[in-house]
Design an enzyme around this catalytic site. Structure first.
Site, mmCIF file in Angstrom:
data_model
loop_
_atom_site.group_PDB
_atom_site.id
_atom_site.type_symbol
_atom_site.label_atom_id
_atom_site.label_comp_id
_atom_site.label_asym_id
_atom_site.label_seq_id
_atom_site.Cartn_x
_atom_site.Cartn_y
_atom_site.Cartn_z
ATOM 1 N N HIS A 55 0.836 -1.207 0.000
ATOM 2 C CA HIS A 55 0.000 0.000 0.000
ATOM 3 C C HIS A 55 0.870 1.256 0.000
ATOM 4 O O HIS A 55 2.058 1.223 0.317
ATOM 5 C CB HIS A 55 -0.934 0.022 1.212
ATOM 6 N N ASP A 57 0.604 5.050 1.796
ATOM 7 C CA ASP A 57 -0.119 5.530 2.973
ATOM 8 C C ASP A 57 -1.271 6.481 2.632
ATOM 9 O O ASP A 57 -1.094 7.477 1.928
ATOM 10 C CB ASP A 57 0.848 6.232 3.936
ATOM 11 N N HIS A 205 4.648 0.203 -0.147
ATOM 12 C CA HIS A 205 5.462 -0.568 0.791
ATOM 13 C C HIS A 205 4.642 -1.711 1.386
ATOM 14 O O HIS A 205 3.415 -1.719 1.331
ATOM 15 C CB HIS A 205 6.048 0.325 1.896
ATOM 16 N N ARG A 222 5.254 6.372 13.548
ATOM 17 C CA ARG A 222 5.217 6.978 12.214
ATOM 18 C C ARG A 222 4.708 8.409 12.263
ATOM 19 O O ARG A 222 3.759 8.717 12.999
ATOM 20 C CB ARG A 222 4.302 6.161 11.295
#
Length: 268
Positions: A55, A57, A205, A222
């Site tokens: 995916h 983000d 990723h 994150r």
């Protein structure tokens, strides 16, 4: 690097977003910009540990984050690698006729659009808290380099628009196979204290696929940088179907809940 330093470092490259449009897992207290990446939290909330399929983000938003920064705090001594794939290389690897076709297509992005994540009531309820749906060009022109990227991913794309369901399924299978070819990927081995910083406009990723059966901690944090609205080869700008832009602002649904809670009368 601690929480404050990660936020400050991220802010050097742009506006730091709120942790996540779905508020999951809950942001770190005192740091609304930080999203914990904690498999044990996911298991507690949803009953599964997986980080999902390939995916990019938050592409359900009209302006997906421009970049993401991930900091490792406690990672296992084996396994748990993250992989990335280069969407520019994937586009350039298509034959000329397929590149020309992809240049004209648009795709719908939504949370769990591909249906790859396990479905259960808790997960569906979380998605329903702040539903985001956007139409993005299948080929995105990078706003800084001018390169073309095959801007599709299995985690969020639900369909190619303006084609039949069967055509959509076959096209997505072709594009997903293309963006995940090993020739375009790299693999990162984490150690505590490591930081990964990636361009979310030109990559997909993959979270670790080798830890779900193991009871080991994997804790990272994150932050993301507010992105722009994707633009296609023909100048098409992404369109909102549902939801609001993703930025430093607390999503309206969470702000309204907080205000409603504060407004509740207190009885003694």
């Amino acid at each position: 690097m601690d929480h404050a330093a990660q936020v400050e470092f991220t802010s050097r490259f742009g506006e730091v977003t709120f942790a996540h449009p779905l508020g999951e897992p809950e942001p770190v207290p005192g740091f609304p910009q930080i999203k914990p990446v904690d498999r044990r939290l996911y298991e507690k909330q949803y009953g599964f540990r997986t980080g999902g399929p390939w995916h990019t983000d938050v592409t359900a938003a009209i302006n997906p984050p421009a970049a993401s920064i991930l900091r490792a705090v406690n990672v296992p001594s084996f396994g748990g690698d993250t992989q990335w794939s280069n969407l520019v290389a994937a586009y350039e690897g298509l034959s000329a006729p397929l590149r020309s076709l992809a240049d004209t297509l648009k795709a719908e992005h939504r949370f769990n659009g591909g249906g790859y994540q396990p479905r259960n009531n808790k997960f569906d309820e979380r998605i329903a808290v702040n539903p985001l749906v956007s139409i993005h060009p299948v080929v995105r022109v990078h706003p800084e380099t001018g390169e073309r990227a095959l801007f599709v991913n299995p985690g969020f794309v639900s369909r190619i628009v303006d084609v039949s369901p069967e055509e959509s399924r076959l096209l997505l299978e072709l594009f997903f196979n293309q963006v995940t070819k090993p020739a375009y990927t790299t693999r990162f081995r984490w150690n505590n204290g490591d930081i990964a910083f990636w361009d979310n406009r030109a990559t997909v990723h993959l979270a670790p696929q080798d830890l779900d059966h193991l009871d080991v901690e994997r804790l990272l944090y994150r932050t993301t940088i507010t992105g722009d609205v994707p633009v296609g080869v023909d100048g098409f700008r992404s369109e909102v179907v549902q939801g609001e832009a993703f930025s430093a602002k607390v999503p309206s649904v969470f702000k309204q809940k907080a205000e409603s809670k504060e407004a509740q009368p207190v009885f003694s």
